[in-house]
Design a protein around this motif. Structure first.
Motif, PDB file in Angstrom:
ATOM      1  N   SER A   5      45.100  15.736 -32.484  1.00  0.00           N
ATOM      2  CA  SER A   5      44.915  15.830 -31.592  1.00  0.00           C
ATOM      3  C   SER A   5      44.346  17.624 -31.584  1.00  0.00           C
ATOM      4  CB  SER A   5      45.941  16.425 -30.087  1.00  0.00           C
ATOM      5  OG  SER A   5      45.949  17.116 -29.636  1.00  0.00           O
ATOM      6  N   ILE A   6      43.387  18.660 -31.076  1.00  0.00           N
ATOM      7  CA  ILE A   6      42.972  19.456 -30.792  1.00  0.00           C
ATOM      8  C   ILE A   6      42.706  20.080 -29.578  1.00  0.00           C
ATOM      9  CG2 ILE A   6      40.342  19.160 -31.519  1.00  0.00           C
ATOM     10  CD1 ILE A   6      40.388  21.608 -33.594  1.00  0.00           C
ATOM     11  N   PHE A   7      43.061  21.121 -29.585  1.00  0.00           N
ATOM     12  CA  PHE A   7      42.940  21.893 -27.963  1.00  0.00           C
ATOM     13  C   PHE A   7      41.074  22.103 -27.814  1.00  0.00           C
ATOM     14  CE2 PHE A   7      47.721  23.006 -28.172  1.00  0.00           C
ATOM     15  CZ  PHE A   7      47.240  22.238 -27.352  1.00  0.00           C
ATOM     16  N   VAL A   8      40.790  21.873 -26.887  1.00  0.00           N
ATOM     17  CA  VAL A   8      39.361  22.094 -26.248  1.00  0.00           C
ATOM     18  C   VAL A   8      39.487  22.377 -24.722  1.00  0.00           C
ATOM     19  CG1 VAL A   8      38.283  20.622 -28.254  1.00  0.00           C
ATOM     20  CG2 VAL A   8      38.494  20.250 -25.230  1.00  0.00           C
ATOM     21  N   GLU A  34      41.859  17.722 -26.743  1.00  0.00           N
ATOM     22  CA  GLU A  34      42.430  17.492 -25.345  1.00  0.00           C
ATOM     23  C   GLU A  34      42.712  18.969 -24.575  1.00  0.00           C
ATOM     24  OE1 GLU A  34      47.719  17.378 -24.768  1.00  0.00           O
ATOM     25  OE2 GLU A  34      46.772  17.431 -27.037  1.00  0.00           O
ATOM     26  N   ARG A  35      42.609  18.571 -23.408  1.00  0.00           N
ATOM     27  CA  ARG A  35      42.796  20.045 -22.742  1.00  0.00           C
ATOM     28  C   ARG A  35      43.766  20.553 -22.400  1.00  0.00           C
ATOM     29  NH1 ARG A  35      41.160  19.079 -17.083  1.00  0.00           N
ATOM     30  NH2 ARG A  35      41.496  21.780 -16.798  1.00  0.00           N
ATOM     31  N   PRO A  36      44.357  21.472 -22.620  1.00  0.00           N
ATOM     32  CA  PRO A  36      45.426  22.038 -22.067  1.00  0.00           C
ATOM     33  C   PRO A  36      45.874  21.823 -20.447  1.00  0.00           C
ATOM     34  CG  PRO A  36      44.048  23.890 -23.483  1.00  0.00           C
ATOM     35  CD  PRO A  36      43.100  22.514 -22.549  1.00  0.00           C
ATOM     36  N   GLY A  37      46.790  21.284 -20.199  1.00  0.00           N
ATOM     37  CA  GLY A  37      47.318  21.109 -19.097  1.00  0.00           C
ATOM     38  C   GLY A  37      48.178  19.494 -18.340  1.00  0.00           C
ATOM     39  N   ALA A  44      51.223  27.831 -16.291  1.00  0.00           N
ATOM     40  CA  ALA A  44      50.998  28.549 -16.466  1.00  0.00           C
ATOM     41  C   ALA A  44      51.155  28.802 -18.381  1.00  0.00           C
ATOM     42  CB  ALA A  44      52.432  29.007 -16.563  1.00  0.00           C
ATOM     43  N   THR A  45      51.102  27.421 -18.887  1.00  0.00           N
ATOM     44  CA  THR A  45      51.816  27.146 -20.170  1.00  0.00           C
ATOM     45  C   THR A  45      50.250  26.620 -20.577  1.00  0.00           C
ATOM     46  OG1 THR A  45      53.941  26.629 -20.352  1.00  0.00           O
ATOM     47  CG2 THR A  45      52.123  25.889 -22.174  1.00  0.00           C
ATOM     48  N   ALA A  46      49.650  25.918 -19.381  1.00  0.00           N
ATOM     49  CA  ALA A  46      47.902  25.737 -20.207  1.00  0.00           C
ATOM     50  C   ALA A  46      47.414  26.711 -20.115  1.00  0.00           C
ATOM     51  CB  ALA A  46      47.765  24.981 -18.996  1.00  0.00           C
ATOM     52  N   GLU A  47      47.558  27.653 -19.072  1.00  0.00           N
ATOM     53  CA  GLU A  47      46.304  29.348 -19.133  1.00  0.00           C
ATOM     54  C   GLU A  47      46.777  30.164 -20.308  1.00  0.00           C
ATOM     55  OE1 GLU A  47      44.440  32.015 -18.412  1.00  0.00           O
ATOM     56  OE2 GLU A  47      44.025  29.514 -17.777  1.00  0.00           O
ATOM     57  N   ARG A  48      48.216  29.770 -21.459  1.00  0.00           N
ATOM     58  CA  ARG A  48      48.846  30.988 -22.367  1.00  0.00           C
ATOM     59  C   ARG A  48      47.913  30.125 -23.580  1.00  0.00           C
ATOM     60  NH1 ARG A  48      48.611  34.990 -24.746  1.00  0.00           N
ATOM     61  NH2 ARG A  48      50.777  35.342 -26.566  1.00  0.00           N
ATOM     62  N   ILE A  49      47.844  28.493 -23.671  1.00  0.00           N
ATOM     63  CA  ILE A  49      47.092  27.822 -24.744  1.00  0.00           C
ATOM     64  C   ILE A  49      45.438  28.146 -24.320  1.00  0.00           C
ATOM     65  CG2 ILE A  49      46.913  25.496 -25.909  1.00  0.00           C
ATOM     66  CD1 ILE A  49      49.163  25.035 -24.679  1.00  0.00           C
ATOM     67  N   ARG A  50      45.112  27.987 -23.365  1.00  0.00           N
ATOM     68  CA  ARG A  50      43.614  28.672 -23.422  1.00  0.00           C
ATOM     69  C   ARG A  50      43.661  29.823 -23.470  1.00  0.00           C
ATOM     70  NH1 ARG A  50      44.615  25.513 -18.677  1.00  0.00           N
ATOM     71  NH2 ARG A  50      44.579  27.083 -17.073  1.00  0.00           N
ATOM     72  N   GLU A  51      43.874  31.093 -23.546  1.00  0.00           N
ATOM     73  CA  GLU A  51      44.027  31.750 -23.920  1.00  0.00           C
ATOM     74  C   GLU A  51      44.083  32.433 -25.956  1.00  0.00           C
ATOM     75  OE1 GLU A  51      47.037  34.515 -22.422  1.00  0.00           O
ATOM     76  OE2 GLU A  51      46.307  34.291 -19.965  1.00  0.00           O
ATOM     77  N   LEU A  52      45.384  31.779 -26.347  1.00  0.00           N
ATOM     78  CA  LEU A  52      45.225  31.556 -27.784  1.00  0.00           C
ATOM     79  C   LEU A  52      43.901  30.627 -28.426  1.00  0.00           C
ATOM     80  CD1 LEU A  52      49.230  31.077 -27.713  1.00  0.00           C
ATOM     81  CD2 LEU A  52      48.146  32.739 -28.469  1.00  0.00           C
ATOM     82  N   ALA A 108      43.806  31.127 -32.151  1.00  0.00           N
ATOM     83  CA  ALA A 108      45.413  31.412 -32.579  1.00  0.00           C
ATOM     84  C   ALA A 108      45.923  30.473 -32.488  1.00  0.00           C
ATOM     85  CB  ALA A 108      45.915  32.989 -32.089  1.00  0.00           C
ATOM     86  N   THR A 109      45.365  29.428 -32.310  1.00  0.00           N
ATOM     87  CA  THR A 109      46.897  28.219 -32.015  1.00  0.00           C
ATOM     88  C   THR A 109      47.557  27.092 -33.042  1.00  0.00           C
ATOM     89  OG1 THR A 109      44.539  26.577 -31.390  1.00  0.00           O
ATOM     90  CG2 THR A 109      45.868  27.675 -29.788  1.00  0.00           C
ATOM     91  N   GLY A 110      46.467  27.723 -34.296  1.00  0.00           N
ATOM     92  CA  GLY A 110      46.827  27.143 -35.843  1.00  0.00           C
ATOM     93  C   GLY A 110      46.241  26.127 -36.024  1.00  0.00           C
ATOM     94  N   GLY A 111      45.410  25.310 -34.468  1.00  0.00           N
ATOM     95  CA  GLY A 111      44.966  24.071 -34.597  1.00  0.00           C
ATOM     96  C   GLY A 111      44.105  24.643 -36.047  1.00  0.00           C
ATOM     97  N   TRP A 112      42.925  23.375 -36.464  1.00  0.00           N
ATOM     98  CA  TRP A 112      42.386  23.000 -37.655  1.00  0.00           C
ATOM     99  C   TRP A 112      42.430  21.926 -37.751  1.00  0.00           C
ATOM    100  CZ3 TRP A 112      41.869  22.726 -43.116  1.00  0.00           C
ATOM    101  CH2 TRP A 112      42.816  22.543 -42.958  1.00  0.00           C
TER     102      TRP A 112
END
Length: 137
Positions: free
Chosen positions: A9-12, A57-60, A67-75, A80-84
């Motif tokens: 999974s990777i956040f988008v 994956e969309r954070p949410g 609140a967590t989803a917003e923080r993940i979007r910022e990262l 800075a999420t470490g996702g690669w």
């Protein structure tokens, strides 16, 4: 015992924009695009490898509160999420030229390393992707 990685999974931040990048520019194939009501399950794969999917994956919800989803979007935006993700190619210089021509952000030009020649790119959301050509035998 486990014997294979089949889903990563990777956040988008925008799944349609992610499709444009990963499918339109990088040449991946859509494996699954399903509206589950509470989320969109969107996976891609390298052509010819449907058993190895990447969830865009969309954070949410349902995994994250607001609140967590917003923080993940910022990262994610800061990279800075470490996702690669890491991929291989048969011709790193041809791949590099094709990606430059498509406007992909190159963060490291092809560089000879002990493990082969590799390069790095960044997706529109801040995720790092590495592409490697194995050394000649």
């Amino acid at each position: 015992m486990m014997n294979a990685i089949t889903l990563s999974s990777i956040f988008v931040l925008d799944q349609d924009e992610a499709l444009d990048f990963y499918v339109g520019k990088l040449g991946f194939e859509v494996h699954t695009d399903a509206d589950l009501g509470f989320m969109r399950w969107l996976t891609i794969c390298v052509p010819g490898t449907p058993g190895r999917e990447i969830l865009l994956e969309r954070p949410g919800a349902p995994a994250h509160d607001d609140a967590t989803a917003e923080r993940i979007r910022e990262l994610v935006t800061k990279g800075a999420t470490g996702g690669w993700l890491g991929f291989t190619t048969d011709d790193i210089h041809k791949t590099h030229t094709e990606l430059v021509d498509k406007g992909v952000e190159i963060t490291q030009e092809p560089t000879v390393q002990s493990y082969g020649t590799d390069m790095a790119i960044r997706d529109p959301f801040g995720n790092q992707l590495r592409i490697r050509e194995a050394p000649a035998a």
